[in-house]
Motif scaffolding. Sequence first.
Motif, PDB file in Angstrom:
ATOM      1  N   ASN A 124      42.238  34.031  38.503  1.00 17.01           N
ATOM      2  CA  ASN A 124      40.860  35.000  38.378  1.00 17.01           C
ATOM      3  C   ASN A 124      40.189  34.937  36.740  1.00 17.01           C
ATOM      4  O   ASN A 124      38.987  34.598  36.640  1.00 17.01           O
ATOM      5  CB  ASN A 124      41.701  36.581  39.045  1.00 17.01           C
ATOM      6  CG  ASN A 124      41.618  36.451  40.064  1.00 17.01           C
ATOM      7  OD1 ASN A 124      41.537  35.869  41.282  1.00 17.01           O
ATOM      8  ND2 ASN A 124      42.410  37.500  40.244  1.00 17.01           N
ATOM      9  N   GLY A 128      39.135  31.530  39.908  1.00 15.84           N
ATOM     10  CA  GLY A 128      39.645  30.986  41.056  1.00 15.84           C
ATOM     11  C   GLY A 128      39.422  29.268  41.065  1.00 15.84           C
ATOM     12  O   GLY A 128      39.182  28.794  39.646  1.00 15.84           O
ATOM     13  N   SER A 149      43.104  25.165  45.356  1.00 16.12           N
ATOM     14  CA  SER A 149      42.937  26.503  46.540  1.00 16.12           C
ATOM     15  C   SER A 149      43.719  27.019  45.560  1.00 16.12           C
ATOM     16  O   SER A 149      44.751  26.455  44.510  1.00 16.12           O
ATOM     17  CB  SER A 149      43.694  26.775  47.270  1.00 16.12           C
ATOM     18  OG  SER A 149      44.888  26.411  47.601  1.00 16.12           O
ATOM     19  N   LYS A 150      43.430  28.571  45.663  1.00 15.43           N
ATOM     20  CA  LYS A 150      44.625  29.313  44.373  1.00 15.43           C
ATOM     21  C   LYS A 150      46.330  28.912  44.683  1.00 15.43           C
ATOM     22  O   LYS A 150      46.876  28.971  43.852  1.00 15.43           O
ATOM     23  CB  LYS A 150      43.809  30.727  44.568  1.00 15.43           C
ATOM     24  CG  LYS A 150      44.643  31.344  43.970  1.00 15.43           C
ATOM     25  CD  LYS A 150      43.908  33.119  43.788  1.00 15.43           C
ATOM     26  CE  LYS A 150      44.565  33.701  42.379  1.00 15.43           C
ATOM     27  NZ  LYS A 150      43.847  35.032  42.676  1.00 15.43           N
TER      28      LYS A 150
END
Length: 283
Positions: A124, A128, A149-150
């Motif tokens: 974060n 992200g 993607s995370k």
Amino acid sequence: RAYNLYSTQSLFRAAFRRGHKPEVIDHQRCNLIIEQKLPQILYEGKRLSGIDAVIPRVGASVTAYGASVIKHFELMGIFTPVRSDSLLQSRDKLRSLQKLSVSDVGVPKTFIVNNLEDLPRMLNYLDGAPVVIKLLEGTHGAGVILAESKNTAISIVEAFHKTGQKVLVQEFIEEAGGADIRAIVVGGQIVATMKRQASEGEFRSNLHRGATAIPINLTEEEERTVKKAARIMGLDVAGVALLQAKRGPLIMEVNASPGLEGIETTTKTDVAGEIIDYVVKKV
């Protein structure tokens, strides 16, 4: 270490054309003799002597012993444009970024996570995904992964940690468009610059991975940043990689043994000759 490598050959020819007597020495075959006030190096059974300067070309996989050999030449009073401490520092990506960041040089936002439980919160911090994940040691783009993607980023970092490898996680500079700039600095001066563009479907701009390159002129801000990065890392000869971001140039790495083939071929500049001329001047 290999006599037939492009960079080695280019330096050898540049020295020979200028009337010097170059020798290619495999640093992995150097035997270091430690004696009070009498450092010596034995190579193929003979003591190395009559040397005015050495130009280190040390691969990432043999950094530690290569640095020890360079240190021995330093103790023998022989000039080197890449000192042992500077080589070790530049090869440690984490320490390099730490040192650059506190010296007012732009770097990508980066973190290294030691506790995997903190990883989601740390992602974060970079706003992200996508993020770039890099092994602490790696060349030619090896060990550099783009996590879209995370969840993918978490899985990749966890996999590396399970094998005992620490990684850096960096923000993805989208506006760079898969391109970066490479500059060679010799004696505090920029002697050649090129822009590398990653091939379609690839975000890494390494020429070994099919990227293309063109000569480029740097802006004044980019020139200042490149010179400052090489100076901070203590390197008289350095390859500096930077990204063009909205907030200004960002240094990715400072290489103590930059390859010469791509930049000499692209810019038609005798970079090896610039290195030889500088070393002769210092000697």
